[in-house]
Write an enzyme that holds these catalytic residues in place. Sequence first.
Site, mmCIF file in Angstrom:
data_model
loop_
_atom_site.group_PDB
_atom_site.id
_atom_site.type_symbol
_atom_site.label_atom_id
_atom_site.label_comp_id
_atom_site.label_asym_id
_atom_site.label_seq_id
_atom_site.Cartn_x
_atom_site.Cartn_y
_atom_site.Cartn_z
ATOM 1 N N ASP A 1 0.825 -1.203 0.000
ATOM 2 C CA ASP A 1 0.000 0.000 0.000
ATOM 3 C C ASP A 1 0.869 1.268 0.000
ATOM 4 O O ASP A 1 2.008 1.244 0.468
ATOM 5 C CB ASP A 1 -0.911 -0.031 1.242
ATOM 6 C CG ASP A 1 -2.067 0.948 1.120
ATOM 7 O OD1 ASP A 1 -2.325 1.457 0.024
ATOM 8 O OD2 ASP A 1 -2.727 1.199 2.156
ATOM 9 N N ASN B 1 -10.683 -2.764 -6.353
ATOM 10 C CA ASN B 1 -9.869 -1.786 -7.086
ATOM 11 C C ASN B 1 -10.479 -1.372 -8.435
ATOM 12 O O ASN B 1 -10.068 -0.367 -9.022
ATOM 13 C CB ASN B 1 -8.438 -2.304 -7.321
ATOM 14 C CG ASN B 1 -7.564 -2.268 -6.082
ATOM 15 O OD1 ASN B 1 -6.650 -3.069 -5.922
ATOM 16 N ND2 ASN B 1 -7.833 -1.325 -5.177
HETATM 17 C C1 FPP Z 1 -1.892 0.253 -3.275
HETATM 18 O O1 FPP Z 1 -1.438 1.589 -3.341
HETATM 19 C C2 FPP Z 1 -1.380 -0.516 -4.381
HETATM 20 C C3 FPP Z 1 -2.139 -1.074 -5.361
HETATM 21 C C4 FPP Z 1 -3.600 -0.952 -5.435
HETATM 22 C C5 FPP Z 1 -1.510 -1.812 -6.456
HETATM 23 C C6 FPP Z 1 -0.259 -2.564 -6.170
HETATM 24 C C7 FPP Z 1 0.493 -2.599 -7.400
HETATM 25 C C8 FPP Z 1 1.833 -2.536 -7.539
HETATM 26 C C9 FPP Z 1 2.778 -2.581 -6.424
HETATM 27 C C10 FPP Z 1 2.350 -2.413 -8.925
HETATM 28 C C11 FPP Z 1 3.083 -3.559 -9.426
HETATM 29 C C12 FPP Z 1 2.337 -4.826 -9.399
HETATM 30 C C13 FPP Z 1 2.416 -5.736 -10.372
HETATM 31 C C14 FPP Z 1 1.872 -7.101 -10.171
HETATM 32 C C15 FPP Z 1 3.106 -5.425 -11.624
HETATM 33 P P1 FPP Z 1 -2.524 2.743 -3.397
HETATM 34 O O2 FPP Z 1 -2.677 3.162 -4.799
HETATM 35 O O3 FPP Z 1 -3.779 2.290 -2.735
HETATM 36 O O4 FPP Z 1 -1.824 3.847 -2.560
HETATM 37 P P2 FPP Z 1 -2.552 4.986 -1.695
HETATM 38 O O5 FPP Z 1 -3.308 4.283 -0.599
HETATM 39 O O6 FPP Z 1 -1.421 5.799 -1.175
HETATM 40 O O7 FPP Z 1 -3.435 5.741 -2.629
#
Ligand code: FPP
Length: 248
Positions: free
Chosen positions: A26, A74
């Site tokens: 996250d 998501n």
């Molecule tokens: C949460 O951060 C992350 C995700 C929803 C996606 C996770 C994806 C990756 C680490 C990219 C690479 C993965 C692959 C399999 C290529 P957020 O966007 O919710 O962060 P925030 O809470 O700060 O908005």
Amino acid sequence: MGNNLKRIENLIDNDKLPRHIAIIMDGNGRWARKRLMPRTMGHRAGMSSLKTVVMICAQMGISVLTVYAFSTENWRRPRDEVDYLMSLLVEYLHKELNELDQNNIRIKILGDYTSLPPKCQQEIEDAVLLTTHNSGMVFNIALNYGSRNEIIGAIKNLGEKLLSREINIDSITEEMFSSMLYTAGSPDPDLLIRTAGEMRISNFLLWQIAYTELWITDRMWPDFTKEDLLQAIWDYQQRDRRFGGLNK
Ligand code: FPP
């Protein structure tokens, strides 16, 4: 910094490594916002952290690594962001597949990936097929994954088996139920890491984490380093896991 990494490396007991590590990656969005960058750049930086963590875990001899890449919730994000995450997945699998395979890593997908774009499905199928006979670390990528959805799927499956009299009600055990989940065949996670400080589980592996040790850091996922991973493992090794019993 380097010294601290060495220090933790020396402290870790290689005979007591967690067999299964699960990670909620996250904070990509917040990482980007702090740098006045679009959220997608946070995901790109997150992919880089993921590459590092996968290789370290495989080299340490961790049996199973499970990462939450895309949840059933998501899909509610803006279309551009969803598309970008899908294209990152394709890019990651395309670029890293050979190295993952050479490291004897077996890729598995948790979740219903049939609703992902066709390009993703193709890349996933190639990756799963190519690595299916690998005997090293199992690398589970949770994609379009939601734990409640997984549990309902298992219940429906059980219901069908009951109705067709393939099984009877007394044969339903915890082990049997576990074997009907995406994680069938893997031990439950010993350690669950969550970055970016949120104190919640977010519909991730609800059944499987009954006795998992939780480790939460304020570090944003793109900033997560080898040192953080080793710190989590070392902290885990200091915990007294009683599984509801008393310590010796
Ligand atoms: C949460 O951060 C992350 C995700 C929803 C996606 C996770 C994806 C990756 C680490 C990219 C690479 C993965 C692959 C399999 C290529 P957020 O966007 O919710 O962060 P925030 O809470 O700060 O908005």
